[in-house]
Design an enzyme around this catalytic site. Structure first.
Site, short mmCIF file in Angstrom:
data_model
loop_
_atom_site.label_atom_id
_atom_site.label_comp_id
_atom_site.label_asym_id
_atom_site.label_seq_id
_atom_site.Cartn_x
_atom_site.Cartn_y
_atom_site.Cartn_z
N PRO A 137 0.79 -1.24 0.00
CA PRO A 137 0.00 0.00 0.00
C PRO A 137 0.82 1.29 0.00
CG PRO A 137 0.03 -0.94 2.20
CD PRO A 137 0.88 -1.84 1.34
N CYS A 138 2.14 1.21 -0.14
CA CYS A 138 2.94 2.41 0.09
C CYS A 138 2.62 3.56 -0.87
CB CYS A 138 4.43 2.08 0.05
SG CYS A 138 4.95 1.30 -1.47
#
Lengths: 332, 317
Positions: B261-262
């Site tokens: 999810p960065c």
């Protein structure tokens, strides 16, 4: 599509997905509680009507399954709880020596009892009762298992008289009304987990979905009555659940011909184009109502006609992904 | 690699423990999602696309900031009919990307296949995860067409199969010599043989304040798929990079593939900005009424996370 002539009823077997998480729950239960106790354990499986066109839906055995339905609150429209029995043996020989035919018949006997006692009307998912036999080789992080959906065998063949897609068997008004009724049935958390039900269609094309226990009230008033069930399959065969359903109809309703409805969904919405409506006829089986009668049964997954049960290959699942030791090794 | 990941997980876990969950919306400013927004968006997904459900998961992994019965979202047994590798080959063969015509809702999707290829796909009517090809814009087209069923009802291109074709599998004749029952085997159809299925789940990542997508694969015989085989269904540009194999935050057993999810919030922010510049105010639980942002080839990150956008902005049904 139009069924040419009457033919023996054929149904689609149910595929099972026994998740790693279930075996992990069993592993923990065995280590913490059971030890070498190999008595049968009541468990819960999860059933759902077909959801996608391309593939049949699977019967799920998951971490929550390790408890019986009575002690298990998990269930929703995509997970209808079904009672089952797990027989986990302590070694490979014990697993191989299980008399598969005998234990299958014992489970079928439970189904027969639930039909004749009226339990099925209260809890229709009893018709889908399943059986798991396993040997959990915890030392080697492997499980060998087989699953069965016991199905009562009639003395003579069940005849399929007709089979059509629902949209072609019903009028447009009936399809619209029935779709609405299904959406309601599937919306309510109480009814959505009930995989067997009745469909009543009046002469003015109004359809209602009702509980199985109302079958007496629905009979013989000139209305169309269909015995509906959640069908896991995606092809031109009714699902496996129909067989025990017909046993129920025969034994309880004392009729020899039934109109059935195989309910299927498309991405979670009623799919009346591919749901099936059919008619089957059958002769009342002999002796089923005798109290000590043990019925013939079939239903082992992967069972092929004419082969000995012992030749049946166990399914094998590798649990090394949940072995903390192997994860440490990986990291080094 | 492993050690680095371990240290990172430890760090992330510590930060998650000491910081409170986000409760104030910063969706429009930063593209992140607060806990109530995640629940709202999830409720909407479940009601519009009923194959999705909220689940509690393993009680020992319960996150206190989420309701006990709404820990994560899941949809199961989603068919994946072809491997990403074969799709990529087709992609290369088909050549140019095309923008599919805007439909009535004013939505247009970028297709990576030439016109011919997309036609073929319609015929096949592959329901959903054809494929988990997150990298190529193909994913943008197929995932929404799956979710679109929710509000469009019956799809027009639907090819209703004829019952006759069902029976033309060769199995039927086998049954004649058998008793009154028949265990209908899957036809030995190439397509079926290659059908893997996936459980797709969405969790809330407290550290990144975004949803996170997880994939659990099963092979043709419904046995768990080894992680390295899952990568066959993910474009090679992303396998092991943005898509990694990790422990699931709510399930006890097995390794699961996940889209990291960065970059999610940054990509969301980009999409939000595009929408806002067109005078649309996106909401977490409403379908954007105007056109959605069209990621371009240059906007690689958006391609990568288009799946997220769809799930998250509720452009899903």
């Amino acid at each position: 599509m139009e069924a040419a002539a009457a033919r023996p009823l054929q149904v689609a077997a149910i595929g099972v997905c026994a998740e790693t998480g279930f075996w992990d729950s069993l592993r923990r239960l065995k280590l913490d509680v059971l030890g070498t106790d190999d008595s049968p354990i009541p468990i819960t499986g999860y059933y759902t009507p077909r959801q996608y066109e391309k593939i049949a839906s699977l019967f799920r055995i998951c971490p929550e399954s390790i408890l019986p339905p009575s002690a298990n609150s998990f269930g929703d429209r995509n997970n209808c709880p079904v009672p089952g029995t797990l027989l986990n043996t302590n070694n490979m020989r014990g697993f191989q020596n299980l008399d598969r035919a005998l234990i299958l018949r014992a489970e079928a006997k439970k189904i027969l009892h639930d039909i004749s006692s009226g339990n099925v009307e209260e809890n229709p998912s009893l018709l889908l009762r399943f059986l798991v036999i396993s040997f959990a080789d915890l030392k080697n992080w492997k499980v060998y298992y087989n699953v069965a959906f016991p199905s009562l065998v009639f003395d003579s063949k069940i005849t399929l008289l007709s089979l059509k897609f629902a949209s072609s068997a019903l009028s447009q008004e009936e399809v619209t009304s029935l779709s609405k009724a299904f959406i309601e049935w599937r919306k309510s958390s109480e009814t959505t987990v009930v995989p067997f039900f009745l469909i009543n269609i009046t002469q003015d094309s109004t359809a209602t979905v009702r509980h199985l226990k109302d079958w007496k009230a629905c009979q013989g008033n000139g209305q169309k009555l269909l015995f509906g069930f959640y069908d896991h399959g995606n092809r031109g065969f009714p699902g496996w659940a129909l067989r025990n359903y017909i046993a129920f109809v025969s034994l309880r309703c004392k009729i020899e011909k039934v109109q059935f409805f195989c309910y299927r969904e498309k991405r979670g919405h009623p799919d009346l184009q591919q749901s099936l409506i059919g008619e089957a006829s059958f002769l009342a089986p002999h002796g089923w109502d005798a109290p000590d009668y043990v019925p013939e049964a079939i239903g082992w997954e992967g069972e092929t006609i004419g082969k000995e049960y012992k030749e049946m290959k166990p399914k094998e699942i590798d649990l090394s992904s949940i072995n903390p030791a192997s994860q440490d090794e990986e990291k080094q | 690699m492993q050690v680095k990941q371990k240290v990172y997980e430890l760090y992330k876990g510590t930060v998650e423990r000491v910081t409170g969950p986000r409760t104030v919306s910063a969706f429009l400013e930063k593209g992140v999602l607060s806990v109530p927004e995640f629940i709202l968006a999830g409720d909407n997904l479940v009601s519009k696309c009923p194959t999705w459900s909220w689940e509690a998961g393993d009680p020992s992994k319960r996150k206190p900031y989420l309701p006990p019965d709404k820990q994560f979202l899941v949809t199961r047994n989603v068919p994946c009919l072809r491997r990403a590798v074969s799709l990529e080959e087709e992609y290369d063969a088909a050549g140019a990307e095309v923008v599919l015509g805007d439909d009535e809702d004013g939505e247009g999707w970028l297709a990576t296949h030439g016109v011919q290829a997309s036609k073929q796909e319609e015929e096949e009517d592959i329901p959903s995860m054809d494929t988990l090809n997150i990298g190529k814009t193909e994913g943008i087209k197929s995932i929404p067409s799956y979710f679109n069923a929710g509000n469009k009802g019956e799809e027009e291109e639907e090819d209703i199969p004829d019952m006759d074709t069902y029976e033309d599998t060769g199995n039927y004749s086998v049954a004649t010599a058998q008793p009154s029952y028949f265990v209908a085997e899957e036809p030995e159809d190439d397509n079926i043989l290659r059908t893997r299925t996936y459980d797709v789940s969405i969790t809330y990542d407290k550290y990144y304040q975004t949803p996170r997508v997880w994939l659990t694969g099963y092979d043709e015989s419904r046995m768990p798929l080894k992680p390295e085989l899952v990568f066959e269904d993910i474009s090679q540009d992303h396998a092991r990079k943005t898509v990694t194999i990790e422990d699931h935050p709510h399930l006890s057993a097995g390794k699961h593939a996940s889209v990291h999810p960065c970059k999610h919030a940054a990509v969301m922010k980009k999409i939000i900005d595009v929408l806002m510049s067109r005078g649309v105010e996106p909401e977490v639980d409403k379908k954007a009424k105007d056109s959605v942002g069209r990621p371009t080839k240059a906007d690689h990150g958006a391609n990568n996370h288009s799946l997220w956008k769809d799930l998250y902005m509720q452009d899903v049904c």
